[in-house]
Write a protein that holds these residues in place. Structure first.
Motif, PDB file in Angstrom:
ATOM      1  N   PHE A  13     -40.110  62.253 -12.202  1.00 42.32           N
ATOM      2  CA  PHE A  13     -39.369  62.851 -13.306  1.00 42.32           C
ATOM      3  C   PHE A  13     -39.050  61.863 -14.420  1.00 42.32           C
ATOM      4  O   PHE A  13     -38.083  62.023 -15.159  1.00 42.32           O
ATOM      5  N   VAL A  14     -39.930  60.854 -14.541  1.00 40.71           N
ATOM      6  CA  VAL A  14     -39.956  60.066 -15.763  1.00 40.71           C
ATOM      7  C   VAL A  14     -40.267  61.049 -16.902  1.00 40.71           C
ATOM      8  O   VAL A  14     -40.924  62.074 -16.674  1.00 40.71           O
ATOM      9  N   GLU A  15     -39.792  60.769 -18.098  1.00 45.31           N
ATOM     10  CA  GLU A  15     -40.074  61.670 -19.208  1.00 45.31           C
ATOM     11  C   GLU A  15     -41.557  61.596 -19.540  1.00 45.31           C
ATOM     12  O   GLU A  15     -42.111  60.511 -19.722  1.00 45.31           O
ATOM     13  N   ASP A  16     -42.206  62.736 -19.591  1.00 49.39           N
ATOM     14  CA  ASP A  16     -43.650  62.848 -19.746  1.00 49.39           C
ATOM     15  C   ASP A  16     -44.180  62.063 -20.948  1.00 49.39           C
ATOM     16  O   ASP A  16     -45.044  61.189 -20.805  1.00 49.39           O
ATOM     17  N   TYR A  81     -47.367  39.233 -15.232  1.00 44.26           N
ATOM     18  CA  TYR A  81     -47.355  40.149 -16.376  1.00 44.26           C
ATOM     19  C   TYR A  81     -46.734  39.492 -17.599  1.00 44.26           C
ATOM     20  O   TYR A  81     -45.838  38.655 -17.493  1.00 44.26           O
ATOM     21  N   ASP A  82     -47.239  39.916 -18.763  1.00 45.36           N
ATOM     22  CA  ASP A  82     -46.756  39.386 -20.043  1.00 45.36           C
ATOM     23  C   ASP A  82     -45.605  40.184 -20.626  1.00 45.36           C
ATOM     24  O   ASP A  82     -44.873  39.677 -21.482  1.00 45.36           O
ATOM     25  N   ALA A  83     -45.443  41.441 -20.219  1.00 46.59           N
ATOM     26  CA  ALA A  83     -44.431  42.306 -20.828  1.00 46.59           C
ATOM     27  C   ALA A  83     -44.114  43.462 -19.892  1.00 46.59           C
ATOM     28  O   ALA A  83     -44.859  43.757 -18.956  1.00 46.59           O
ATOM     29  N   LEU A  84     -42.990  44.129 -20.191  1.00 49.88           N
ATOM     30  CA  LEU A  84     -42.497  45.233 -19.382  1.00 49.88           C
ATOM     31  C   LEU A  84     -42.203  46.437 -20.262  1.00 49.88           C
ATOM     32  O   LEU A  84     -41.636  46.285 -21.359  1.00 49.88           O
ATOM     33  N   VAL A  85     -42.547  47.641 -19.780  1.00 51.64           N
ATOM     34  CA  VAL A  85     -42.195  48.894 -20.450  1.00 51.64           C
ATOM     35  C   VAL A  85     -41.405  49.755 -19.465  1.00 51.64           C
ATOM     36  O   VAL A  85     -41.828  49.945 -18.318  1.00 51.64           O
ATOM     37  N   VAL A  86     -40.259  50.269 -19.943  1.00 49.71           N
ATOM     38  CA  VAL A  86     -39.413  51.136 -19.131  1.00 49.71           C
ATOM     39  C   VAL A  86     -39.229  52.465 -19.860  1.00 49.71           C
ATOM     40  O   VAL A  86     -38.428  52.566 -20.786  1.00 49.71           O
ATOM     41  N   PRO A  87     -39.986  53.504 -19.470  1.00 49.85           N
ATOM     42  CA  PRO A  87     -39.788  54.823 -20.055  1.00 49.85           C
ATOM     43  C   PRO A  87     -38.474  55.442 -19.567  1.00 49.85           C
ATOM     44  O   PRO A  87     -37.901  54.995 -18.573  1.00 49.85           O
ATOM     45  N   ILE A 115     -39.790  43.172 -23.607  1.00 51.90           N
ATOM     46  CA  ILE A 115     -39.352  44.337 -22.833  1.00 51.90           C
ATOM     47  C   ILE A 115     -39.181  45.493 -23.806  1.00 51.90           C
ATOM     48  O   ILE A 115     -38.492  45.350 -24.820  1.00 51.90           O
ATOM     49  N   ALA A 116     -39.798  46.624 -23.508  1.00 54.23           N
ATOM     50  CA  ALA A 116     -39.630  47.837 -24.307  1.00 54.23           C
ATOM     51  C   ALA A 116     -39.003  48.897 -23.408  1.00 54.23           C
ATOM     52  O   ALA A 116     -39.516  49.174 -22.327  1.00 54.23           O
ATOM     53  N   ALA A 117     -37.889  49.483 -23.858  1.00 56.76           N
ATOM     54  CA  ALA A 117     -37.231  50.538 -23.097  1.00 56.76           C
ATOM     55  C   ALA A 117     -36.863  51.666 -24.047  1.00 56.76           C
ATOM     56  O   ALA A 117     -36.463  51.414 -25.186  1.00 56.76           O
ATOM     57  N   VAL A 118     -37.016  52.886 -23.568  1.00 58.90           N
ATOM     58  CA  VAL A 118     -36.751  54.045 -24.408  1.00 58.90           C
ATOM     59  C   VAL A 118     -35.850  55.023 -23.663  1.00 58.90           C
ATOM     60  O   VAL A 118     -35.915  55.131 -22.433  1.00 58.90           O
ATOM     61  N   CYS A 119     -34.993  55.699 -24.416  1.00 58.02           N
ATOM     62  CA  CYS A 119     -34.189  56.814 -23.926  1.00 58.02           C
ATOM     63  C   CYS A 119     -33.241  56.370 -22.810  1.00 58.02           C
ATOM     64  O   CYS A 119     -32.359  55.555 -23.026  1.00 58.02           O
ATOM     65  N   HIS A 120     -33.414  56.888 -21.592  1.00 59.53           N
ATOM     66  CA  HIS A 120     -32.586  56.516 -20.454  1.00 59.53           C
ATOM     67  C   HIS A 120     -33.082  55.229 -19.782  1.00 59.53           C
ATOM     68  O   HIS A 120     -32.462  54.761 -18.824  1.00 59.53           O
ATOM     69  N   ALA A 172     -35.432  52.241 -28.105  1.00 58.62           N
ATOM     70  CA  ALA A 172     -35.525  53.423 -28.956  1.00 58.62           C
ATOM     71  C   ALA A 172     -34.805  54.576 -28.258  1.00 58.62           C
ATOM     72  O   ALA A 172     -34.660  54.572 -27.034  1.00 58.62           O
ATOM     73  N   PRO A 173     -34.372  55.590 -29.038  1.00 57.22           N
ATOM     74  CA  PRO A 173     -33.574  56.667 -28.454  1.00 57.22           C
ATOM     75  C   PRO A 173     -34.336  57.714 -27.656  1.00 57.22           C
ATOM     76  O   PRO A 173     -33.790  58.291 -26.722  1.00 57.22           O
ATOM     77  N   ALA A 174     -35.574  58.002 -28.016  1.00 60.40           N
ATOM     78  CA  ALA A 174     -36.313  59.071 -27.345  1.00 60.40           C
ATOM     79  C   ALA A 174     -37.737  59.092 -27.886  1.00 60.40           C
ATOM     80  O   ALA A 174     -38.073  58.342 -28.810  1.00 60.40           O
ATOM     81  N   TRP A 175     -38.560  59.995 -27.345  1.00 57.67           N
ATOM     82  CA  TRP A 175     -39.980  60.029 -27.724  1.00 57.67           C
ATOM     83  C   TRP A 175     -40.237  60.255 -29.210  1.00 57.67           C
ATOM     84  O   TRP A 175     -41.284  59.807 -29.697  1.00 57.67           O
TER      85      TRP A 175
END
Length: 195
Positions: A13-16, A81-87, A115-120, A172-175
């Protein structure tokens, strides 16, 4: 452009859009992206949810797609790894309960890796205690957690399409913010897109 090896942390249930679109965008520009989920192996998938903004007091949630896991979480080494993304979506709320996930996130922060993280996704950064003294944004409902973790809140614009960069962290806040969020993340990665 130097190819970067990027880790993306997901769960059921990660955001699509927040998983699929960044994954595809980062591949499109030539980076390698490994998707991982604790307890799932390469070749398996997570279920996603589509969060939409339809005028209610909060987002609505609908079934999304299955999103493929490319790498087994228990076999990775964060230092590779060089970077991280958290949806965002619902997965960060329970991924933050996993000590191995927390240590993974802390590695990227300690080594000053992008590090990139979005929304929750900021729930995971807050739980890992890596945003103290940073300026971040996210889905408005996570503002109390972001501020309690010692970060300064960056206001969300009326279309939720803005991104905030502070050093190695891009939020960022959301998609709807994907264009700004990924553009800023690429800058932090040192990537350029030739016209």
């Amino acid at each position: 452009m130097a190819v970067k090896k990027i880790l993306m942390l997901v769960g059921d249930f990660v955001e699509d859009y927040e998983a699929m679109v960044p994954f595809q965008m980062l591949l499109m520009v030539g980076h390698k992206v490994h998707t991982v989920c604790p307890g799932k192996k390469a070749g398996e998938s997570v279920s996603t949810a589509v969060h939409d903004f339809e005028g209610h007091q909060t987002y609505s949630e609908k079934p999304g797609h299955n999103f493929g896991i490319t790498t087994t979480f228990e076999e990775i080494k964060a230092e590779d790894y060089d970077a991280l993304v958290v949806p965002g979506g619902r997965s960060p709320e329970y991924l933050r309960l996993n000590p191995a996930v927390i240590e993974c996130v802390r590695h990227f922060a300690k080594e000053n890796k992008p590090i990139a993280a979005v929304c929750h996704g900021q729930q995971l950064l807050a739980a890992a205690d890596v945003i103290k003294g940073k300026t971040c944004t996210g889905y408005p409902a996570v503002q109390p957690e972001v501020e309690a973790a010692g970060a300064t809140w960056c206001e969300v614009n009326e279309t939720a399409s803005n991104a905030c960069t502070d050093g190695n962290i891009v939020t960022a806040p959301a998609w709807p913010a994907h264009p700004a969020w990924i553009r800023e993340f690429l800058k932090v990665l040192g990537s350029t897109i030739e016209p």
